[in-house]
Design a protein around this motif. Sequence first.
Motif, PDB file in Angstrom:
ATOM      1  N   GLN A  41       0.107  -1.162  -0.121  1.00  0.00           N
ATOM      2  CA  GLN A  41       0.058   0.508  -0.076  1.00  0.00           C
ATOM      3  C   GLN A  41       0.528   1.186  -0.187  1.00  0.00           C
ATOM      4  N   ALA A  61      -6.770   8.786  -1.354  1.00  0.00           N
ATOM      5  CA  ALA A  61      -7.389   7.272  -1.235  1.00  0.00           C
ATOM      6  C   ALA A  61      -8.195   6.891  -3.198  1.00  0.00           C
ATOM      7  N   THR A  62      -8.981   7.872  -3.628  1.00  0.00           N
ATOM      8  CA  THR A  62      -9.527   7.755  -4.726  1.00  0.00           C
ATOM      9  C   THR A  62      -8.297   7.447  -5.438  1.00  0.00           C
ATOM     10  N   MET A  66      -7.950   2.579  -2.555  1.00  0.00           N
ATOM     11  CA  MET A  66      -8.195   2.634  -1.159  1.00  0.00           C
ATOM     12  C   MET A  66      -8.601   3.284   0.412  1.00  0.00           C
ATOM     13  N   ASP A  67      -9.236   2.527   0.552  1.00  0.00           N
ATOM     14  CA  ASP A  67     -10.503   3.460   1.689  1.00  0.00           C
ATOM     15  C   ASP A  67      -9.202   4.068   2.649  1.00  0.00           C
ATOM     16  N   LEU A  68      -9.787   5.304   2.996  1.00  0.00           N
ATOM     17  CA  LEU A  68      -9.306   6.712   3.702  1.00  0.00           C
ATOM     18  C   LEU A  68      -8.091   6.179   5.145  1.00  0.00           C
ATOM     19  N   ALA A  70      -6.819   3.333   5.906  1.00  0.00           N
ATOM     20  CA  ALA A  70      -5.845   2.258   5.145  1.00  0.00           C
ATOM     21  C   ALA A  70      -4.819   3.809   4.847  1.00  0.00           C
TER      22      ALA A  70
END
Length: 157
Positions: A41, A61-62, A66-68, A70
């Motif tokens: 990541q 994140a977008t 990825m999830d904010l 993470a």
Amino acid sequence: MPSPEALDELTSSLQRLGRLLASRQATSRVTTAAKVDVSQQGATLLRALLRGGEQPMATLATAAAMDLGAVSRQIRQLEELGAVRRSSDPGDGRVSLLRLTPKGRRMAENLRAVGVRHLDTALRDWTEADSRRLASLLDRLVTDLVATPVPSGSSNR
């Protein structure tokens, strides 16, 4: 319209490609070759910051899909490594802007260079026309998949 057999072959190939691209082992080989000690990541975020430049965490994140939460955890680790710097958005102090430090830029550029060399080696027997055609078709496929609603049920065509 492709035949059911062609769709099965394409689905299988795309699944193999997806597994390869999402593989921690594959990322580890790239990060090791690039001499960049970050997680899968973390490597994704470094690449996204290299491509997109300074940006808010939500935008990053977008961009990285990825999830904010993470992203927030990974950014803390990248800050500890001295690879990313956080600053306040002058237009909205509630928003943190993220950017690569010079060290982070070198790390991201090393990752990109290793990835490009790997792809170049893998495609060495391909013609320029085949490489460009693949890039064009993949871009078209991604655009069409994003724009196409997922059908419900299990009906055949």
